[in-house]
Scaffold this active site. Structure first.
Site, PDB file in Angstrom:
ATOM      1  CG  ASN A   2     -90.454  31.985  23.669  1.00 55.52           C
ATOM      2  OD1 ASN A   2     -89.907  31.042  24.237  1.00 55.52           O
ATOM      3  ND2 ASN A   2     -89.796  32.874  22.949  1.00 55.52           N
ATOM      4  CG  LEU A   3     -89.172  36.601  28.210  1.00 53.45           C
ATOM      5  CD1 LEU A   3     -90.015  36.377  29.459  1.00 53.45           C
ATOM      6  CD2 LEU A   3     -87.694  36.648  28.575  1.00 53.45           C
ATOM      7  CD  GLU A   4     -87.439  37.779  22.942  1.00 52.38           C
ATOM      8  OE1 GLU A   4     -87.442  38.862  23.532  1.00 52.38           O
ATOM      9  OE2 GLU A   4     -86.407  37.196  22.579  1.00 52.38           O
ATOM     10  CE1 TYR A  37     -70.262  20.430  24.467  1.00 60.01           C
ATOM     11  CE2 TYR A  37     -72.348  20.629  25.634  1.00 60.01           C
ATOM     12  CZ  TYR A  37     -71.620  20.735  24.465  1.00 60.01           C
ATOM     13  OH  TYR A  37     -72.233  21.152  23.315  1.00 60.01           O
ATOM     14  CB  ALA A  40     -91.500  29.239  31.218  1.00 61.79           C
ATOM     15  CB  THR A  91     -87.628  26.742  21.734  1.00 60.88           C
ATOM     16  OG1 THR A  91     -86.638  26.567  20.718  1.00 60.88           O
ATOM     17  CG2 THR A  91     -89.014  26.539  21.154  1.00 60.88           C
ATOM     18  CB  SER A  92     -84.957  31.403  19.892  1.00 61.35           C
ATOM     19  OG  SER A  92     -84.012  30.446  19.413  1.00 61.35           O
ATOM     20  CB  ILE A 145     -78.368  18.650  27.345  1.00 65.31           C
ATOM     21  CG1 ILE A 145     -77.636  19.954  27.705  1.00 65.31           C
ATOM     22  CG2 ILE A 145     -78.498  18.539  25.826  1.00 65.31           C
ATOM     23  CD1 ILE A 145     -76.218  20.034  27.139  1.00 65.31           C
ATOM     24  CG  HIS A 157     -80.990  19.006  20.744  1.00 66.48           C
ATOM     25  ND1 HIS A 157     -81.344  20.340  20.770  1.00 66.48           N
ATOM     26  CD2 HIS A 157     -81.363  18.552  19.530  1.00 66.48           C
ATOM     27  CE1 HIS A 157     -81.892  20.674  19.610  1.00 66.48           C
ATOM     28  NE2 HIS A 157     -81.923  19.612  18.843  1.00 66.48           N
TER      29      HIS A 157
HETATM   30  C1  BV8 Z   1     -79.127  18.170  11.983  1.00 62.87           C
HETATM   31  C2  BV8 Z   1     -77.081  20.338  22.391  1.00 62.87           C
HETATM   32  C3  BV8 Z   1     -79.165  16.698  10.136  1.00 62.87           C
HETATM   33  C4  BV8 Z   1     -75.738  20.917  22.609  1.00 62.87           C
HETATM   34  C5  BV8 Z   1     -77.960  21.604  20.530  1.00 62.87           C
HETATM   35  C6  BV8 Z   1     -75.005  23.410   8.528  1.00 62.87           C
HETATM   36  C7  BV8 Z   1     -74.367  22.224   8.877  1.00 62.87           C
HETATM   37  C8  BV8 Z   1     -74.980  21.242   9.640  1.00 62.87           C
HETATM   38  C9  BV8 Z   1     -76.258  21.459  10.113  1.00 62.87           C
HETATM   39  C10 BV8 Z   1     -76.867  22.650   9.786  1.00 62.87           C
HETATM   40  C11 BV8 Z   1     -76.276  23.624   8.994  1.00 62.87           C
HETATM   41  N1  BV8 Z   1     -77.141  24.673   8.863  1.00 62.87           N
HETATM   42  C12 BV8 Z   1     -78.267  24.398   9.550  1.00 62.87           C
HETATM   43  C13 BV8 Z   1     -78.118  23.176  10.089  1.00 62.87           C
HETATM   44  C14 BV8 Z   1     -79.041  22.495  10.898  1.00 62.87           C
HETATM   45  C15 BV8 Z   1     -78.604  22.778  12.331  1.00 62.87           C
HETATM   46  C16 BV8 Z   1     -79.221  24.096  12.718  1.00 62.87           C
HETATM   47  O1  BV8 Z   1     -80.415  24.163  12.898  1.00 62.87           O
HETATM   48  N2  BV8 Z   1     -78.401  25.140  12.824  1.00 62.87           N
HETATM   49  C17 BV8 Z   1     -78.940  26.447  13.186  1.00 62.87           C
HETATM   50  C18 BV8 Z   1     -77.935  27.203  14.049  1.00 62.87           C
HETATM   51  C19 BV8 Z   1     -79.294  27.184  11.912  1.00 62.87           C
HETATM   52  N3  BV8 Z   1     -79.134  21.690  13.107  1.00 62.87           N
HETATM   53  C20 BV8 Z   1     -78.352  20.629  13.370  1.00 62.87           C
HETATM   54  O2  BV8 Z   1     -77.178  20.541  13.102  1.00 62.87           O
HETATM   55  C21 BV8 Z   1     -79.090  19.480  14.011  1.00 62.87           C
HETATM   56  N4  BV8 Z   1     -78.814  18.283  13.268  1.00 62.87           N
HETATM   57  O3  BV8 Z   1     -79.630  19.057  11.328  1.00 62.87           O
HETATM   58  O4  BV8 Z   1     -78.800  16.928  11.491  1.00 62.87           O
HETATM   59  C22 BV8 Z   1     -80.397  15.882  10.112  1.00 62.87           C
HETATM   60  C23 BV8 Z   1     -81.543  16.316  10.762  1.00 62.87           C
HETATM   61  C24 BV8 Z   1     -82.680  15.537  10.694  1.00 62.87           C
HETATM   62  C25 BV8 Z   1     -82.685  14.345  10.008  1.00 62.87           C
HETATM   63  C26 BV8 Z   1     -81.524  13.908   9.369  1.00 62.87           C
HETATM   64  C27 BV8 Z   1     -80.376  14.678   9.415  1.00 62.87           C
HETATM   65  C28 BV8 Z   1     -78.612  19.255  15.437  1.00 62.87           C
HETATM   66  C29 BV8 Z   1     -78.950  20.463  16.287  1.00 62.87           C
HETATM   67  C30 BV8 Z   1     -78.665  20.143  17.733  1.00 62.87           C
HETATM   68  C31 BV8 Z   1     -77.503  20.956  18.220  1.00 62.87           C
HETATM   69  N5  BV8 Z   1     -77.396  20.799  19.665  1.00 62.87           N
HETATM   70  N6  BV8 Z   1     -77.911  21.380  21.820  1.00 62.87           N
HETATM   71  C32 BV8 Z   1     -75.746  21.880  23.764  1.00 62.87           C
HETATM   72  O5  BV8 Z   1     -76.788  22.099  24.423  1.00 62.87           O
HETATM   73  O6  BV8 Z   1     -74.644  22.418  23.999  1.00 62.87           O
HETATM   74  S1  BV8 Z   1     -78.851  22.930  19.963  1.00 62.87           S
HETATM   75  C33 BV8 Z   1     -79.107  24.093  21.176  1.00 62.87           C
HETATM   76  O7  BV8 Z   1     -80.037  25.019  20.592  1.00 62.87           O
HETATM   77  C34 BV8 Z   1     -79.817  23.600  22.411  1.00 62.87           C
HETATM   78  O8  BV8 Z   1     -80.325  22.285  22.318  1.00 62.87           O
HETATM   79  C35 BV8 Z   1     -81.003  24.537  22.495  1.00 62.87           C
HETATM   80  O9  BV8 Z   1     -82.041  24.044  23.212  1.00 62.87           O
HETATM   81  C36 BV8 Z   1     -81.298  24.636  21.074  1.00 62.87           C
HETATM   82  C37 BV8 Z   1     -82.286  25.620  20.624  1.00 62.87           C
HETATM   83  O10 BV8 Z   1     -82.080  26.785  21.350  1.00 62.87           O
HETATM   84  P1  BV8 Z   1     -83.280  27.230  22.303  1.00 62.87           P
HETATM   85  O11 BV8 Z   1     -83.580  26.123  23.254  1.00 62.87           O
HETATM   86  O12 BV8 Z   1     -84.396  27.720  21.471  1.00 62.87           O
HETATM   87  O13 BV8 Z   1     -82.597  28.381  23.141  1.00 62.87           O
HETATM   88  P2  BV8 Z   1     -82.455  29.905  22.696  1.00 62.87           P
HETATM   89  O14 BV8 Z   1     -81.522  30.554  23.654  1.00 62.87           O
HETATM   90  O15 BV8 Z   1     -82.196  29.982  21.230  1.00 62.87           O
HETATM   91  O16 BV8 Z   1     -83.931  30.500  22.920  1.00 62.87           O
HETATM   92  C38 BV8 Z   1     -84.438  30.582  24.231  1.00 62.87           C
HETATM   93  C39 BV8 Z   1     -85.847  31.141  24.121  1.00 62.87           C
HETATM   94  O17 BV8 Z   1     -86.419  31.161  25.423  1.00 62.87           O
HETATM   95  C40 BV8 Z   1     -85.871  32.569  23.590  1.00 62.87           C
HETATM   96  O18 BV8 Z   1     -86.909  32.687  22.631  1.00 62.87           O
HETATM   97  C41 BV8 Z   1     -86.209  33.396  24.841  1.00 62.87           C
HETATM   98  O19 BV8 Z   1     -87.024  34.525  24.515  1.00 62.87           O
HETATM   99  C42 BV8 Z   1     -87.000  32.431  25.664  1.00 62.87           C
HETATM  100  N7  BV8 Z   1     -86.920  32.675  27.110  1.00 62.87           N
HETATM  101  C43 BV8 Z   1     -85.886  33.191  27.825  1.00 62.87           C
HETATM  102  N8  BV8 Z   1     -86.224  33.237  29.125  1.00 62.87           N
HETATM  103  C44 BV8 Z   1     -87.482  32.724  29.226  1.00 62.87           C
HETATM  104  C45 BV8 Z   1     -87.927  32.370  27.941  1.00 62.87           C
HETATM  105  N9  BV8 Z   1     -89.143  31.863  27.714  1.00 62.87           N
HETATM  106  C46 BV8 Z   1     -89.947  31.694  28.785  1.00 62.87           C
HETATM  107  N10 BV8 Z   1     -89.593  31.997  30.055  1.00 62.87           N
HETATM  108  C47 BV8 Z   1     -88.375  32.519  30.299  1.00 62.87           C
HETATM  109  N11 BV8 Z   1     -88.056  32.836  31.576  1.00 62.87           N
END
Ligand code: BV8
Length: 248
Positions: free
Chosen positions: A210-212, A61, A228, A184-185, A100, A116
């Protein structure tokens, strides 16, 4: 008429992800050059990782915080367009960001929920203190509030931790007439489930910019694909010119 509308200008909820900050120079997570291509979530973004190896997590971080505070990292046209929408849209705009970084604030967004957390804040694990923090966090730092040693962590929500602001987000989703998902993906829950929640309520239109196509693309009635910095200003211009009709 969708949402608690003020004419064709109902409340709007915008969800943003890493893609909106990509053109400001910040990496996304799941793109080929993304953060999760270089690090494992289990090693750097869970409470267990922090307990097991705090120095490794803090270093991950610290590097991202330095990147985020570099002089050449600034809000892009997409962040600025959302601030303009909030200033001019009669029905009110809530931005819910998974990011963040501080680019939405720096662009002028005010009604903003960092679900987050915020990397430019530090949180103490021994007391409730949360405060702005723009430098590295080290294991030998003492909490400025309670003095506990080695108790500081980034004010960031890790996997397995409960996101912030969920009640306010729930309220905003329930009242909105338009839900827009940007950069967001759709992989991470509960954020990825917001579009389903809005569709089930049946009172709002859902648009993806989104990009895709994201994982949840089929749940959106309308989509505009491209960078974006192009799609968001154009969509905001349309909304301000034509109201909800612009959402198709
Ligand atoms: C929760 C901070 C319970 C840190 C982040 C097993 C155990 C525990 C939990 C789980 C589990 N299985 C599933 C879960 C739930 C889990 C989860 O979803 N896991 C996933 C991997 C399956 N979630 C959690 O643990 C959450 N907590 O569930 O608690 C609960 C919930 C509710 C109520 C009660 C209890 C907590 C999740 C938070 C984790 N922290 N971030 C850090 O930043 O280091 S998550 C991290 O992913 C970031 O925040 C990020 O923003 C987020 C999502 O990713 P995206 O933003 O979408 O980024 P990504 O790269 O994926 O996509 C980018 C997109 O942009 C793409 O589509 C791309 O095409 C597009 N793009 C690229 N360039 C451009 C563009 N678009 C436009 N213009 C461009 N130029």
């Amino acid at each position: 008429m969708p949402g608690a509308s003020s004419g064709g200008h109902p409340p709007i909820v915008v969800l943003t992800g890493a893609g909106i900050s990509r053109e400001s120079g910040l990496a996304t997570f799941r793109d080929p050059d993304g953060i999760w291509a270089r690090f494992r979530i289990e090693d750097v973004a869970t409470p267990e990782a922090y307990a097991r190896d705090p120095e490794r997590v803090l270093a991950f971080y610290n590097a991202r915080r330095r990147g985020m505070t570099a002089d050449d990292v600034r809000p892009n046209a997409a962040h600025l367009a959302l601030a303009r929408l909030e200033a001019e849209w009669p029905g009110g705009v809530t931005v819910v960001t998974q990011n963040i970084d501080d680019l939405h604030e720096r662009a002028g967004s005010r009604n903003l929920i960092h679900m987050h957390g915020e990397l430019l804040k530090a949180r103490c694990t021994s007391c409730p203190d949360v405060r702005p923090w723009r430098n590295d966090i080290r294991v030998d730092h003492a909490c400025p509030a309670c003095g506990a040693l080695g108790a500081l962590r980034p004010h960031v929500v890790w996997f397995g931790e409960i996101p912030l602001g969920l009640d306010a987000i729930d309220t905003a989703l329930g009242a909105c007439g338009l839900f827009v998902s940007i950069g967001t993906s759709g992989n991470v829950y509960p954020a990825a489930g917001f579009v389903r929640q809005v569709r089930m309520l049946g009172r709002a239109r859902a648009v993806e910019l989104n990009l895709e196509p994201s994982e949840g693309a089929t749940l959106f009635e309308r989509a505009r694909y491209g960078p974006a910095s192009e799609t968001v200003p154009a969509f905001v211009d349309d909304l301000l010119a034509r109201g909800l009709a612009a959402a198709g």
